[in-house]
Design a protein around this motif. Structure first.
Motif, PDB file in Angstrom:
ATOM      1  N   GLY A  75       0.896  -1.102   0.006  1.00 39.94           N
ATOM      2  CA  GLY A  75       0.042   0.003   0.247  1.00 39.94           C
ATOM      3  C   GLY A  75       0.781   1.210   0.219  1.00 39.94           C
ATOM      4  O   GLY A  75       1.903   1.097  -0.201  1.00 39.94           O
ATOM      5  N   VAL A  76       0.104   2.242   0.419  1.00 42.12           N
ATOM      6  CA  VAL A  76       0.912   3.817   0.451  1.00 42.12           C
ATOM      7  C   VAL A  76       0.850   4.130   1.618  1.00 42.12           C
ATOM      8  O   VAL A  76       0.085   3.708   2.693  1.00 42.12           O
ATOM      9  N   ALA A  77       1.844   5.238   2.161  1.00 37.36           N
ATOM     10  CA  ALA A  77       1.977   5.721   3.275  1.00 37.36           C
ATOM     11  C   ALA A  77       2.361   7.154   3.085  1.00 37.36           C
ATOM     12  O   ALA A  77       2.803   7.752   2.140  1.00 37.36           O
ATOM     13  N   GLN A 150      -6.292   7.647  11.876  1.00 37.35           N
ATOM     14  CA  GLN A 150      -6.336   9.131  11.483  1.00 37.35           C
ATOM     15  C   GLN A 150      -5.769   9.244  10.020  1.00 37.35           C
ATOM     16  O   GLN A 150      -4.527   8.551   9.961  1.00 37.35           O
ATOM     17  N   PHE A 151      -6.205   9.884   9.281  1.00 37.29           N
ATOM     18  CA  PHE A 151      -5.228  10.536   8.032  1.00 37.29           C
ATOM     19  C   PHE A 151      -4.627  11.421   8.665  1.00 37.29           C
ATOM     20  O   PHE A 151      -5.053  12.709   8.775  1.00 37.29           O
ATOM     21  N   VAL A 152      -3.281  11.671   8.624  1.00 42.24           N
ATOM     22  CA  VAL A 152      -2.458  12.824   9.460  1.00 42.24           C
ATOM     23  C   VAL A 152      -1.967  13.627   8.274  1.00 42.24           C
ATOM     24  O   VAL A 152      -1.434  13.217   7.070  1.00 42.24           O
ATOM     25  N   SER A 195       3.100   8.270  -0.632  1.00 42.60           N
ATOM     26  CA  SER A 195       2.162   8.954  -1.337  1.00 42.60           C
ATOM     27  C   SER A 195       2.106  10.501  -1.195  1.00 42.60           C
ATOM     28  O   SER A 195       1.549  11.317  -1.647  1.00 42.60           O
ATOM     29  N   ASP A 196       2.490  10.931   0.049  1.00 42.09           N
ATOM     30  CA  ASP A 196       2.530  12.439   0.685  1.00 42.09           C
ATOM     31  C   ASP A 196       3.275  12.360   1.831  1.00 42.09           C
ATOM     32  O   ASP A 196       4.088  11.478   2.304  1.00 42.09           O
ATOM     33  N   ALA A 197       3.562  13.595   2.527  1.00 41.58           N
ATOM     34  CA  ALA A 197       4.282  13.905   3.511  1.00 41.58           C
ATOM     35  C   ALA A 197       3.591  14.105   4.930  1.00 41.58           C
ATOM     36  O   ALA A 197       4.205  14.720   5.823  1.00 41.58           O
ATOM     37  N   ALA A 198       2.364  13.675   4.958  1.00 43.87           N
ATOM     38  CA  ALA A 198       1.498  13.808   6.156  1.00 43.87           C
ATOM     39  C   ALA A 198       1.509  15.318   6.765  1.00 43.87           C
ATOM     40  O   ALA A 198       1.295  15.562   7.964  1.00 43.87           O
ATOM     41  N   ASP A 199       1.623  16.062   5.657  1.00 38.84           N
ATOM     42  CA  ASP A 199       1.664  17.638   6.175  1.00 38.84           C
ATOM     43  C   ASP A 199       0.292  18.351   5.432  1.00 38.84           C
ATOM     44  O   ASP A 199      -0.438  17.640   5.177  1.00 38.84           O
TER      45      ASP A 199
HETATM   46  C1  4EZ Z   1      -4.095   4.305   5.215  1.00 38.74           C
HETATM   47  N1  4EZ Z   1      -3.571   5.175   4.020  1.00 38.74           N
HETATM   48  C2  4EZ Z   1      -4.605   6.274   3.655  1.00 38.74           C
HETATM   49  C3  4EZ Z   1      -5.925   6.120   3.359  1.00 38.74           C
HETATM   50  C4  4EZ Z   1      -6.866   7.668   3.191  1.00 38.74           C
HETATM   51  C5  4EZ Z   1      -8.786   8.509   2.192  1.00 38.74           C
HETATM   52  C6  4EZ Z   1     -10.023   8.313   1.333  1.00 38.74           C
HETATM   53  C7  4EZ Z   1      -2.305   5.358   3.796  1.00 38.74           C
HETATM   54  C8  4EZ Z   1      -1.631   6.761   3.905  1.00 38.74           C
HETATM   55  C9  4EZ Z   1      -2.140   7.619   4.950  1.00 38.74           C
HETATM   56  N2  4EZ Z   1      -2.626   7.493   6.547  1.00 38.74           N
HETATM   57  C10 4EZ Z   1      -1.033   7.532   3.123  1.00 38.74           C
HETATM   58  N3  4EZ Z   1      -0.861   8.779   3.398  1.00 38.74           N
HETATM   59  C11 4EZ Z   1      -1.506   8.891   4.905  1.00 38.74           C
HETATM   60  C12 4EZ Z   1      -1.524   9.801   5.839  1.00 38.74           C
HETATM   61  N4  4EZ Z   1      -0.964  11.011   5.765  1.00 38.74           N
HETATM   62  N5  4EZ Z   1      -1.988   9.548   7.027  1.00 38.74           N
HETATM   63  C13 4EZ Z   1      -2.593   8.140   7.351  1.00 38.74           C
HETATM   64  O1  4EZ Z   1      -3.277   3.241   5.407  1.00 38.74           O
HETATM   65  C14 4EZ Z   1      -8.187   7.427   2.580  1.00 38.74           C
END
Ligand code: 4EZ
Length: 230
Positions: A75-77, A150-152, A195-199
């Motif tokens: 998956g992505v993180a 939580q989506f951070v 996929s992103d930097a949680a910012d």
């Molecule tokens: C959770 N996944 C994200 C699901 C988001 C939106 C409809 C990975 C992930 C993630 N989880 C990618 N970036 C993240 C972040 N910044 N915080 C938490 O496993 C669904």
């Protein structure tokens, strides 16, 4: 051996289903499970839906109902470590639940009695991943992944998770899958592509890079399956 390959979202397993081509589909407890034989290995593939509860349900179902004897998560993180850019891969050495808090009783964050603050992944599967990365000539970072419901998308929360757990990346399913697999004595491997930097920009970056980063992770997992099938 029967390999479980799981993701949380449809996008995370789509490249895997495409690669295996044909499969049998069955439904259990609101999720679909795809079974087939790929390169001489029996596999069961599923996405759980997002979060710790759904991912624990799916991991347990793959093991108890479908007989999986090893678990690969793809998956992505969100990145915490500055070494990780969008599209980079990270393999979890250990994971924690950053939102689990009974610190009021003097326990560390992420800990419950009879549990542990961190849950480890299988060393043999990590060695296979290193071999695959070396063969592909790509860098593969190992590190700590923090999981929570939580989506951070907030610098302060991200920094708290980094300083509390020394985490390199964060997501919403890895630790729960690892807890279930360890409890049921099934080796577990957790791979994520950033996929992103949680910012502040996380939700936009996530939407922009979900598909491409999910494919980076899925393609790597399928290289591991090739090697396991040998
Ligand atoms: C959770 N996944 C994200 C699901 C988001 C939106 C409809 C990975 C992930 C993630 N989880 C990618 N970036 C993240 C972040 N910044 N915080 C938490 O496993 C669904």
């Amino acid at each position: 051996m029967k390999l479980a390959i799981m993701g949380a979202m449809p996008e995370e397993i789509a490249p895997i289903l495409e690669k295996v081509g044909e499969y049998r589909v069955s439904s259990v407890a609101g999720n679909k499970y795809y079974e087939c034989s790929f390169g001489g290995v029996e596999v069961v593939i599923a996405y759980s839906k997002i979060g710790k509860v759904f991912s624990a349900l799916t991991a347990a179902t793959m093991i108890e109902r479908f007989g999986a004897t090893a678990m690969l998560f793809s998956g992505v993180a969100g990145a915490i470590s500055k070494e990780l850019a969008i599209g980079d891969l990270i393999v979890a050495t250990k994971l924690c639940q950053h939102d689990l808090d009974i610190t009021a009783f003097g326990h560390p964050y992420g800990y419950v009695p009879e549990g542990s603050q961190f849950v480890e992944t299988d060393e043999r599967l990590r060695v296979i991943a290193k071999d695959v990365a070396a063969e592909m000539g790509i860098p593969l970072k190992e590190g700590v992944i923090a999981t929570g419901d939580q989506f951070v998308a907030d610098a302060a929360r991200k920094e708290w998770i980094e300083s509390t757990f020394a985490a390199d990346a964060l997501e919403m399913e890895g630790a729960s899958v690892a807890v279930v697999c360890n409890a049921l004595n099934v080796p577990v491997f957790i791979l994520r592509a950033i996929s992103d930097a949680a910012d502040m920009d996380a939700s936009f970056d996530f939407d922009a890079f979900l598909e491409s980063s999910a494919k980076v992770s899925a393609d790597f997992i399928m290289k591991m399956v090739d090697r396991i099938g040998g």
